[in-house]
Design an enzyme around this catalytic site. Structure first.
Site, PDB file in Angstrom:
ATOM      1  CD  GLU A 171      41.167  64.800 -15.946  1.00  0.00           C
ATOM      2  OE1 GLU A 171      40.091  64.597 -15.364  1.00  0.00           O
ATOM      3  OE2 GLU A 171      42.191  65.203 -15.355  1.00  0.00           O
ATOM      4  CG  ASN A 219      45.826  68.125 -19.458  1.00  0.00           C
ATOM      5  OD1 ASN A 219      47.026  67.851 -19.533  1.00  0.00           O
ATOM      6  ND2 ASN A 219      45.212  68.306 -18.300  1.00  0.00           N
ATOM      7  CG  HIS A 272      47.890  63.304 -11.561  1.00  0.00           C
ATOM      8  ND1 HIS A 272      48.324  64.278 -10.683  1.00  0.00           N
ATOM      9  CD2 HIS A 272      47.101  63.941 -12.459  1.00  0.00           C
ATOM     10  CE1 HIS A 272      47.806  65.453 -11.027  1.00  0.00           C
ATOM     11  NE2 HIS A 272      47.062  65.276 -12.109  1.00  0.00           N
ATOM     12  CD  GLU A 291      46.644  67.967 -14.506  1.00  0.00           C
ATOM     13  OE1 GLU A 291      46.223  67.194 -13.635  1.00  0.00           O
ATOM     14  OE2 GLU A 291      45.905  68.565 -15.304  1.00  0.00           O
ATOM     15  CG  ASP A 326      50.838  64.558  -8.552  1.00  0.00           C
ATOM     16  OD1 ASP A 326      50.563  63.471  -9.070  1.00  0.00           O
ATOM     17  OD2 ASP A 326      49.974  65.416  -8.293  1.00  0.00           O
TER      18      ASP A 326
HETATM   19  O1  G3I Z   1      34.790  76.043  -4.583  1.00  0.00           O
HETATM   20  C1  G3I Z   1      35.068  75.731  -3.241  1.00  0.00           C
HETATM   21  C2  G3I Z   1      35.356  76.981  -2.506  1.00  0.00           C
HETATM   22  O2  G3I Z   1      34.228  77.794  -2.522  1.00  0.00           O
HETATM   23  C3  G3I Z   1      35.792  76.649  -1.087  1.00  0.00           C
HETATM   24  O3  G3I Z   1      36.222  77.805  -0.453  1.00  0.00           O
HETATM   25  C4  G3I Z   1      36.944  75.634  -1.101  1.00  0.00           C
HETATM   26  C5  G3I Z   1      37.368  75.271   0.307  1.00  0.00           C
HETATM   27  O4  G3I Z   1      37.604  73.927   0.458  1.00  0.00           O
HETATM   28  O5  G3I Z   1      36.548  74.499  -1.816  1.00  0.00           O
HETATM   29  C6  G3I Z   1      36.320  74.877  -3.158  1.00  0.00           C
HETATM   30  O6  G3I Z   1      36.227  73.869  -4.100  1.00  0.00           O
HETATM   31  C7  G3I Z   1      37.302  72.931  -4.245  1.00  0.00           C
HETATM   32  C8  G3I Z   1      38.231  73.330  -5.404  1.00  0.00           C
HETATM   33  O7  G3I Z   1      39.161  72.281  -5.652  1.00  0.00           O
HETATM   34  C9  G3I Z   1      39.003  74.628  -5.147  1.00  0.00           C
HETATM   35  O8  G3I Z   1      39.941  74.474  -4.141  1.00  0.00           O
HETATM   36  C10 G3I Z   1      36.635  71.604  -4.549  1.00  0.00           C
HETATM   37  O9  G3I Z   1      35.895  71.186  -3.389  1.00  0.00           O
HETATM   38  C11 G3I Z   1      37.643  70.562  -4.921  1.00  0.00           C
HETATM   39  O10 G3I Z   1      36.973  69.386  -5.370  1.00  0.00           O
HETATM   40  C12 G3I Z   1      38.527  71.077  -6.037  1.00  0.00           C
HETATM   41  O11 G3I Z   1      39.498  70.077  -6.326  1.00  0.00           O
HETATM   42  C13 G3I Z   1      40.220  70.255  -7.525  1.00  0.00           C
HETATM   43  C14 G3I Z   1      40.031  69.057  -8.443  1.00  0.00           C
HETATM   44  O12 G3I Z   1      40.783  69.253  -9.641  1.00  0.00           O
HETATM   45  C15 G3I Z   1      38.574  68.852  -8.834  1.00  0.00           C
HETATM   46  O13 G3I Z   1      38.461  67.663  -9.555  1.00  0.00           O
HETATM   47  C16 G3I Z   1      41.704  70.365  -7.201  1.00  0.00           C
HETATM   48  O14 G3I Z   1      41.944  71.508  -6.398  1.00  0.00           O
HETATM   49  C17 G3I Z   1      42.493  70.480  -8.491  1.00  0.00           C
HETATM   50  O15 G3I Z   1      43.873  70.445  -8.199  1.00  0.00           O
HETATM   51  C18 G3I Z   1      42.152  69.291  -9.386  1.00  0.00           C
HETATM   52  O16 G3I Z   1      42.863  69.416 -10.585  1.00  0.00           O
HETATM   53  C19 G3I Z   1      42.709  68.367 -11.537  1.00  0.00           C
HETATM   54  C20 G3I Z   1      42.932  69.008 -12.898  1.00  0.00           C
HETATM   55  O17 G3I Z   1      42.067  70.092 -13.076  1.00  0.00           O
HETATM   56  C21 G3I Z   1      42.706  67.958 -14.001  1.00  0.00           C
HETATM   57  N1  G3I Z   1      43.536  66.797 -13.784  1.00  0.00           N
HETATM   58  C22 G3I Z   1      43.461  66.184 -12.443  1.00  0.00           C
HETATM   59  C23 G3I Z   1      43.744  67.238 -11.381  1.00  0.00           C
HETATM   60  C24 G3I Z   1      43.828  66.620 -10.015  1.00  0.00           C
HETATM   61  O18 G3I Z   1      42.612  66.029  -9.645  1.00  0.00           O
END
Ligand code: G3I
Length: 414
Positions: free
Chosen positions: A183, A229, A265, A295, A297
């Site tokens: 991205e 990606n 997405h 990805e 969905d």
């Molecule tokens: O790190 C903390 C952790 O310590 C805590 O226990 C947990 C509980 O809520 O939160 C954790 O962080 C979260 C992390 O996901 C792990 O679950 C973040 O707050 C959250 O913002 C993060 O979101 C991820 C997101 O990328 C961030 O932008 C999503 O899970 C993940 O699916 C998403 O993936 C992205 C791809 O990498 C790139 N393309 C888009 C896609 C969807 O947004």
């Protein structure tokens, strides 16, 4: 456990590739319940599943993202479905290969989270899409602090090269591919101003990242594919044009880039047409790269639209998207961004985090036509009951769930 080579050989050995219809079946397969004991039944009678179907059609996999390590590992049904390579032939770690987890302190690397995914994949003969090495998000505090304090160009380049080299060499050929840069563009096709590597290094961060990745891959002597990606590049527009230019520039410089990830997405009712997706895939393929839907969905933007008509639209949209990959030889595989609403990323992303957003694959919406539409898109025998192609969550008690787990299920993730 079958090796990657064996999986590919097995897929190639399957002779007949059925014709893929270009329009969804009418009427769509009505949603139906799945028998409680279906896991054991399916194991016994060898009913086909999504990944089996994708591989029979010549694709490398039908895969999923998984945000593990996490609570999912205590969810027996989730793990049973994730582990089942008839259903998912690849895993992408949704988070734990990103910078904040893999280099939490400068030059101090952690592989624990990524190892969990890789071990599960290897236990069950799946590919791993390793994700990602350079992004504007989920970077460690030490890195963002350095950038805020005016780190030099030279130091930033060496930090980027060190991270990429370390991760690629560490996991080596256990990764089928790496998303080297993720991205990196904005909506007008220019570079994303929020990317810290762009902020310090300028546009050169892009070839520098891929050059470092290529060098590390050569050192491993493994056949690791290198990907760009992104989202919003799937069906024309300035961002797609920017991505085409970026890939072309790498190719012209003789730097390794093997594929482009179409994140996909999409939104219910707003999914690009099959024709538009095919056209954009071909625009990249003309540069001699593969495509993976990385990805996929299709979420509801408004909860009120999640009714019978909305599900039918969603099913049509899944059909359009998957059909595009089925129609293009060099679209080599498809991955959904997790498969259970319960663990959906939409609840992690503030801009999407509302009750009005839902992804419907399984989970609470197990009877959605989306699942049936996905399976209809992949070649299958008309005699196969579609309800058995993708196991779904049931409301049975934990004891009943345990009773229907195949005895061969590996518990190694625990
Ligand atoms: O790190 C903390 C952790 O310590 C805590 O226990 C947990 C509980 O809520 O939160 C954790 O962080 C979260 C992390 O996901 C792990 O679950 C973040 O707050 C959250 O913002 C993060 O979101 C991820 C997101 O990328 C961030 O932008 C999503 O899970 C993940 O699916 C998403 O993936 C992205 C791809 O990498 C790139 N393309 C888009 C896609 C969807 O947004």
């Amino acid at each position: 456990m079958p090796s990657f080579k064996n999986i590919v050989a097995a897929a190639a050995a399957i002779a007949a590739v059925n014709a893929v219809p270009t329009t969804p079946p009418t009427p769509l397969i009505p949603p139906q319940d799945v028998p409680v004991n279906q896991f054991t039944n399916d194991a016994a009678n060898g009913a086909p599943f999504l990944n089996n179907l994708a591989q029979q059609a010549g694709k490398l996999w039908f895969g999923t993202a998984a945000d593990i390590p996490g609570p999912e590992q205590q969810d027996l049904e989730y793990m049973t479905i994730l582990n089942d390579t008839r259903i998912f032939g690849a895993i992408t770690p949704a988070n734990y290969m990103k910078w904040q987890y893999t280099e939490p302190q400068r030059n101090n690397f952690s592989y624990t989270g990524g190892d969990v995914v890789i071990n599960i994949a290897e236990d069950h003969g799946k590919y791993v899409r390793c994700h990602n090495l350079c992004w504007d998000n989920q970077n460690p505090e030490w890195l963002t602090t350095l950038v805020a304090n005016g780190v030099s160009n030279k130091t930033m380049i060496s930090i980027l090269q060190n991270h990429i080299t370390n991760l690629i060499e560490h996991w080596g050929g256990r990764c089928y591919s790496w998303d080297v840069v993720n991205e990196a563009l904005n909506g007008t096709g220019g570079w994303d101003a929020a990317n810290p590597f762009y902020q310090v290094i300028g546009p050169a961060f892009f070839p520098i990242a891929f050059e470092a990745a290529e060098k590390a891959v050569k050192k491993t002597k493994a056949d690791i594919k290198l990907y760009y990606n992104d989202y919003g590049i799937e069906a024309g527009g300035p961002r797609a044009a920017g991505a085409v230019n970026a890939i072309r520039s790498l190719k012209q410089a003789g730097i390794q880039v093997d594929g482009v990830g179409f994140e996909s997405h999409f939104e219910v009712g707003g999914t690009p047409s099959t024709a538009a997706l095919v056209q954009q895939m071909n625009a990249f393929i003309a540069l001699d790269v593969d495509i993976v839907m990385t990805e996929l969905d299709i979420r509801f933007v408004n909860a009120s639209a999640a009714n019978a008509g909305g599900y039918a639209q969603q099913a049509t949209d899944y059909y359009s998207a998957v059909s595009a990959c089925m129609q293009v030889d060099r679209c080599i595989a498809m991955t959904v961004w997790d498969f259970d609403d319960k663990y959906s990323y939409v609840f992690d992303v503030p801009s999407l985090n509302s009750s009005a957003n839902m992804i419907v694959l399984v989970g609470s919406h197990l009877h959605s036509p989306a699942r049936a539409s996905l399976t209809c898109t992949l070649p299958t025998s008309p005699a196969t009951p579609l309800t058995r192609l993708w196991p779904t969550r049931s409301t049975t008690s934990p004891a009943a769930s345990l009773a229907r787990v195949p005895s061969t299920l590996s518990l190694k993730w625990k």
